[in-house]
Motif scaffolding. Structure first.
Motif, short mmCIF file in Angstrom:
data_model
loop_
_atom_site.label_atom_id
_atom_site.label_comp_id
_atom_site.label_asym_id
_atom_site.label_seq_id
_atom_site.Cartn_x
_atom_site.Cartn_y
_atom_site.Cartn_z
N UNK A 11 0.82 -1.21 0.00
CA UNK A 11 0.00 0.00 0.00
C UNK A 11 0.85 1.26 0.00
N UNK A 12 1.94 1.26 0.76
CA UNK A 12 2.78 2.44 0.84
C UNK A 12 3.68 2.58 -0.39
N UNK A 13 4.18 1.48 -0.90
CA UNK A 13 5.02 1.55 -2.08
C UNK A 13 4.25 2.09 -3.29
N UNK A 14 3.00 1.67 -3.44
CA UNK A 14 2.18 2.08 -4.59
C UNK A 14 1.27 3.25 -4.28
N UNK A 15 1.58 3.99 -3.22
CA UNK A 15 0.79 5.16 -2.85
C UNK A 15 0.77 6.16 -4.00
N UNK A 16 -0.43 6.56 -4.43
CA UNK A 16 -0.62 7.51 -5.53
C UNK A 16 -0.02 7.01 -6.85
N UNK A 17 -0.05 5.70 -7.05
CA UNK A 17 0.47 5.10 -8.28
C UNK A 17 -0.68 4.56 -9.13
N UNK A 18 -0.48 4.59 -10.44
CA UNK A 18 -1.39 4.00 -11.42
C UNK A 18 -0.69 2.79 -12.03
N UNK A 19 -1.23 1.60 -11.77
CA UNK A 19 -0.62 0.34 -12.23
C UNK A 19 -1.53 -0.30 -13.28
N UNK A 20 -0.95 -0.73 -14.39
CA UNK A 20 -1.70 -1.41 -15.45
C UNK A 20 -1.13 -2.82 -15.61
N UNK A 21 -2.01 -3.81 -15.67
CA UNK A 21 -1.63 -5.20 -15.91
C UNK A 21 -2.25 -5.63 -17.24
N UNK A 22 -1.42 -6.15 -18.13
CA UNK A 22 -1.86 -6.61 -19.44
C UNK A 22 -1.55 -8.09 -19.60
N UNK A 23 -2.51 -8.86 -20.13
CA UNK A 23 -2.20 -10.26 -20.41
C UNK A 23 -3.39 -11.18 -20.33
N UNK A 24 -3.09 -12.47 -20.13
CA UNK A 24 -4.10 -13.51 -20.18
C UNK A 24 -4.66 -13.80 -18.79
N UNK A 25 -5.18 -15.01 -18.60
CA UNK A 25 -5.82 -15.35 -17.33
C UNK A 25 -4.83 -15.39 -16.17
N UNK A 26 -3.58 -15.74 -16.42
CA UNK A 26 -2.59 -15.72 -15.34
C UNK A 26 -2.31 -14.28 -14.93
N UNK A 27 -2.23 -13.39 -15.88
CA UNK A 27 -2.05 -11.97 -15.56
C UNK A 27 -3.28 -11.40 -14.85
N UNK A 28 -4.46 -11.93 -15.18
CA UNK A 28 -5.66 -11.50 -14.44
C UNK A 28 -5.53 -11.87 -12.97
N UNK A 29 -4.98 -13.05 -12.69
CA UNK A 29 -4.76 -13.44 -11.30
C UNK A 29 -3.69 -12.58 -10.64
N UNK A 30 -2.68 -12.14 -11.41
CA UNK A 30 -1.69 -11.20 -10.91
C UNK A 30 -2.38 -9.90 -10.49
N UNK A 31 -3.27 -9.41 -11.34
CA UNK A 31 -4.05 -8.20 -11.02
C UNK A 31 -4.89 -8.41 -9.77
N UNK A 32 -5.58 -9.53 -9.69
CA UNK A 32 -6.46 -9.78 -8.56
C UNK A 32 -5.69 -9.87 -7.25
N UNK A 33 -4.54 -10.53 -7.27
CA UNK A 33 -3.77 -10.65 -6.05
C UNK A 33 -3.26 -9.29 -5.60
N UNK A 34 -2.87 -8.44 -6.54
CA UNK A 34 -2.41 -7.11 -6.19
C UNK A 34 -3.54 -6.28 -5.60
N UNK A 35 -4.72 -6.34 -6.22
CA UNK A 35 -5.88 -5.60 -5.71
C UNK A 35 -6.23 -6.07 -4.30
N UNK A 36 -6.19 -7.37 -4.07
CA UNK A 36 -6.49 -7.91 -2.75
C UNK A 36 -5.46 -7.46 -1.72
N UNK A 37 -4.18 -7.52 -2.09
CA UNK A 37 -3.11 -7.17 -1.16
C UNK A 37 -3.15 -5.69 -0.80
N UNK A 38 -3.61 -4.84 -1.70
CA UNK A 38 -3.69 -3.42 -1.40
C UNK A 38 -4.78 -3.11 -0.36
#
Length: 337
Positions: A11-38
């Motif tokens: 949360x502190x590292x990505x404070x005021x950051x815009x992150x984009x994840x591009x890719x397939x279903x594995x990348x979707x899980x990467x996105x989901x895990x990041x959203x959950x961890x935040x």
């Protein structure tokens, strides 16, 4: 693997950051895990890993595609998701080809609107299986066109991370593996290794960071799902941790201590008077519990030029300028702030 990154650290590292994840279903899980961890100190559930195209996941929203349109396994499937809080913005685009007419529209979004601070990309399995048996020339040409256009559109300060594809199983099944290409399943894992070589080499040529998850997970195959393609929740937390630790290294900041963030105790100093950072430790216990973030080890991050990260194909050619509040600055890069 060094440490799991905690909720406070992410949360502190990505404070005021815009992150984009591009890719397939594995990348979707990467996105989901990041959203959950935040938002919380928890792992993804199996249901969350399997589900695609839902209207909402952990306070995010479906912007385009998914269940708003027809759900299918074709190359034209679309899914755009976004999570927004007071201090974080994370967006996901589902793509099936590294450069296409749809990818051009995504790049146009970057050109016309807010520029991302971090872009995490992978596109491989669909590219080398769904479009042509002789995929090599097309894939290399599309990588060239994508990297070139991406570098032209995004500012130099944007951290671009190319994820090399993780190892496939000997027997695989998945949404991308339609009956017409089932004959390719037995050797697709070798094609992935070859494609990783091409994409990693080209990323290096374009001065784009490449994180070799194929190498990193070569001894963690027990974390791979039964379909031979996807991975479990612990593996995805390890992926998130590698990516965030890499971002911290590239920005020249030290990840804030989980312990210090929680109880606000004074930080230790070393014999030179510099602040020493304590991190939540991951000590190779593959049967880690979801709330097991208690063990810690003390160390300082070192610059790339002195201690290269084992999972990064290339080092940064120049320091990056970034705004990272609440993150202790690395003493060797104070002059950049």
């Amino acid at each position: 693997m060094k440490n799991f990154v905690s909720h406070n650290q992410a949360s502190q590292l990505l404070h005021n950051k815009f992150v984009v994840v591009l890719g397939d279903s594995i990348q979707r899980a990467v996105y989901k895990d990041l959203v959950l961890l935040l938002q919380k100190e928890r792992f993804l559930t199996q249901s969350q890993l399997r589900t695609k195209g839902e209207m909402s996941f952990e306070q995010d929203c479906l912007i385009e595609g998914g269940c708003l349109h027809e759900m299918h396994n074709g190359t034209a499937y679309r899914e755009v998701r976004q999570f927004q809080s007071n201090h974080h913005l994370v967006r996901f685009y589902f793509v099936t080809r590294v450069y296409s007419q749809y990818m051009q529209s995504v790049l146009e979004d970057f050109r016309q609107s807010l520029k991302p601070d971090v872009v995490i990309i992978n596109s491989c399995i669909w590219d080398i299986s769904r479009y042509s048996r002789d995929w090599t020339d097309d894939y290399k040409e599309n990588l060239h066109r994508f990297f070139e256009e991406l570098k032209q559109i995004l500012p130099e300060e944007t951290l671009i991370i190319w994820n090399l594809t993780m190892p496939l199983g000997e027997k695989i099944k998945g949404g991308f593996l339609v009956p017409e290409i089932e004959h390719m399943a037995s050797h697709l894992r070798y094609d992935v290794a070859e494609a990783n070589f091409y994409s990693g080499t080209l990323a290096d040529a374009y001065k784009i960071d490449a994180v070799d998850f194929h190498f990193h997970f070569r001894f963690s195959l027990h974390r791979r799902s039964k379909d031979g393609v996807h991975w479990d929740n612990v593996a995805h937390r390890k992926i998130t941790s590698v990516l965030l630790q890499h971002a911290a290294e590239a920005w020249g900041v030290a990840l804030p201590s989980s312990q210090a963030a929680s109880d606000r105790r004074p930080m230790r100093t070393d014999h030179n008077g510099h602040r020493a950072v304590s991190h939540s430790g991951y000590h190779g216990n593959e049967h880690i519990k979801q709330d097991d973030f208690t063990s810690r080890s003390d160390f300082n991050f070192e610059p790339y030029r002195q201690n290269p990260h084992q999972d990064v194909l290339r080092n940064q050619y120049a320091p990056r300028h970034t705004y990272a509040p609440y993150c202790p600055r690395r003493r060797d890069r104070y002059n950049y702030y």
